[in-house]
Design a protein around this motif. Sequence first.
Motif: not given
Length: 302
Positions: A189-197
């Motif tokens: 989830r944290r990796a996804m949140e990073a891409a979603l930036q």
Amino acid sequence: MQLPSKVKIVDVGPRDGLQNEKAPVPAAVKIELVHRLQDAGLTEIEVTSFVSPKWVPQMADNAEVMMGIKRKPGVRYSVLTPNMKGFEAAVLSKPDEIVVFAAASEAFSQRNINCSIEESIERFRPVTEAALAKGIRVRGAISCAVGCPYEGEVAPERVEMVARLLKDIGVQHVGVADTIGVGTPLKVRRAMEAALQHYDIDDVSGHFHDTYGQALGNTLICLEMGIWNYDTSSAGLGGCPYAKGATGNVATEDVVYMLHGMGIDTGIDLDKLIDAGKFISDFLERKPNSRAATALLNKRAG
Ligand code: HMG
Ligand code: MG
């Protein structure tokens, strides 16, 4: 919870799945797999890669495979292109989408594509420009988004950086890839949140190898974030030749079974999908690496 009502699956079996097979798989078998996947309702298939045949001999028949497919309207056929040489070869067989593949880890970038992350972005820049100029979609992959076989744990900041670099050069969609399947849901989830930036929710996908059996859990947490694009591999085929020990992507059959059970539409006929996975598994003389396929094949037999 904002579960999507539909999910789009890219079956990467013909490419990610078969690239790691030691024994040659004839082009005709790869083409038949693509035909079976499109008949099962897959609307995007990652067919092959235009990489060096010295590095990945199994993909040396890339053009033959692409040219041999009887294309079905509404299906998108994608191929990997690491550089202009690959793109120029790929374009002759008219892919609908190309994939440039970067890594969140320097060591993996070096091992996989023989250059640093920064150099890889400079190689992808003209590829992306040339593709967009021809109306070909450009997807990016961020390998080792949670863990690297050489560097260990990978921080979300690395994913954020690569997503930003890919966005800057015009890459339209980005896949967050757990290349070695070490991720667990909160890390993913944290990796996804990073891409979603840097990318909208519609332009981010999950690409989870299932080495540690975490891929369905990782998919579920992404579904809860509203992410509705996933790369999966029929019969759970595959692995990356430059990530030793990593097994295949999560099986398309397992993801489709889970999604349908949750009332999420995929447009895929699970029975036909199981037949496609059985076809390639029979050719490879092994059982499908999918729990759902195994259970449903047993049920059919019994
Ligand atoms: P290099 O050796 O640095 O390339 O390889 P170079 O530019 O120095 O050229 C050396 C030779 O390769 C030359 O030939 C070039 O013409 C040739 P020579 O003059 O020696 O005869 N060459 C090519 N030939 C065919 N197609 C090309 C190409 N480019 C150069 N495109 C290169 C750089 C990227 C080509 C090489 O490292 C390579 O092919 N790596 C393979 C990477 C790969 O396919 N990995 C698996 C896919 S990625 C993956 O699975 C991860 C993913 O699923 C997401 C995830 O799970 O993480 C996407
Ligand atoms: Mg992969």
